[in-house]
Motif scaffolding. Structure first.
Motif, short mmCIF file in Angstrom:
data_model
loop_
_atom_site.label_atom_id
_atom_site.label_comp_id
_atom_site.label_asym_id
_atom_site.label_seq_id
_atom_site.Cartn_x
_atom_site.Cartn_y
_atom_site.Cartn_z
N GLN A 12 -4.66 4.27 9.07
CA GLN A 12 -3.35 5.36 8.87
C GLN A 12 -3.43 5.60 7.26
O GLN A 12 -3.38 7.02 7.05
N ASN A 15 -6.57 8.09 7.29
CA ASN A 15 -6.25 9.51 8.01
C ASN A 15 -5.18 10.17 7.15
O ASN A 15 -5.45 11.42 7.25
N THR A 74 0.82 2.12 3.13
CA THR A 74 0.51 1.94 4.52
C THR A 74 -0.24 0.59 4.59
O THR A 74 -1.58 0.62 4.48
N SER A 145 1.45 8.66 15.10
CA SER A 145 0.36 7.75 15.53
C SER A 145 -0.99 8.12 14.90
O SER A 145 -1.11 9.00 14.32
N ASN A 146 -1.68 7.06 14.68
CA ASN A 146 -2.84 7.10 13.91
C ASN A 146 -3.84 8.31 14.80
O ASN A 146 -4.59 8.89 13.87
#
Length: 226
Positions: A12, A15, A74, A145-146
């Motif tokens: 996460q 990204n 995160t 979402s990831n």
């Protein structure tokens, strides 16, 4: 503005870092171990080599907290408290976007089930840990979402629900978050609304499992933000 992603070497965090770097932001990836952050940043820079002017560097979480103008947390629930304890002396009055979700995976359970915290939500837990600072805590990124974040350069067909007590801080957060193509922010109100926002995450995970998808998200319709 420098964006520091605290505990940013997971999927996460990385990204989000890639998305913001592509959008032209100066990104710092933080990790408990600086060496890991440096390695992950090298990998990201290689993946983003076709983009111009990517600014991304790796640091320890403590140095990242010092250097960043805005912080994004995160980490999994189990790492939330120790990570915040390690950086709280460097947070000051910065905006802290908390993406933590209290999932049962923290105790070996299902990712589609929620853990009730005595503080009410993970974001409120962050605010309590940082209560002796002037940090402006905002719940954010809980419902994206990831897989959507990772699907670069495709736009993200999902709203980002946020909650926080400081309206000016939320305006800054919204401006930043909406630099990710396709994402629209919905201000849900005070930080206590994070209790509901975070509970949507295990529902979305369960739906993705049920329908064999990785891209299920959330859109709020029928309202105007003007």
């Amino acid at each position: 503005m420098k964006i520091s992603i605290i505990g940013g070497t997971g999927s996460q965090g990385l990204n989000l870092g890639k998305r913001f770097a592509i959008a032209g932001e100066d990104v710092i990836i933080g990790s408990r171990k600086e060496e890991k952050a440096l390695t992950k940043v090298e990998e990201c820079l290689d993946l983003l080599k076709d983009y111009d002017n990517i600014k991304m560097e790796g640091m320890s979480n403590e140095d990242a907290a010092k250097a960043g103008d805005l912080l994004i947390l995160t980490v999994p629930l189990s790492a939330q408290k120790p990570t915040l304890q390690s950086i709280k002396d460097f947070v000051g009055d910065k905006i802290v976007l908390d993406a933590t979700v209290p999932l049962e995976t923290a105790i070996g359970g299902s990712p589609a089930r929620f853990i009730d915290l005595m503080e009410g939500s993970a974001a409120e837990r962050t605010a309590k840990i940082l209560k002796k600072t002037d940090a402006k805590v905002i719940a954010a990124f809980n419902n994206i979402s990831n897989s959507l974040l990772e699907n670069i350069p495709e736009p993200i067909d999902c709203d980002c629900l946020i909650a926080g007590n400081d309206n000016e801080a939320k305006k800054i957060a919204i401006e930043l978050i909406e630099k990710i193509p396709g994402v629209e922010c919905i201000d849900c109100g005070k930080l206590e609304k994070a209790r509901m926002i975070e509970k949507i995450t295990p529902l979305l995970i369960g739906l993705n499992i049920k329908y064999k998808s990785h891209y299920g998200g959330l859109r709020i319709t029928g309202i105007s933000r003007e």
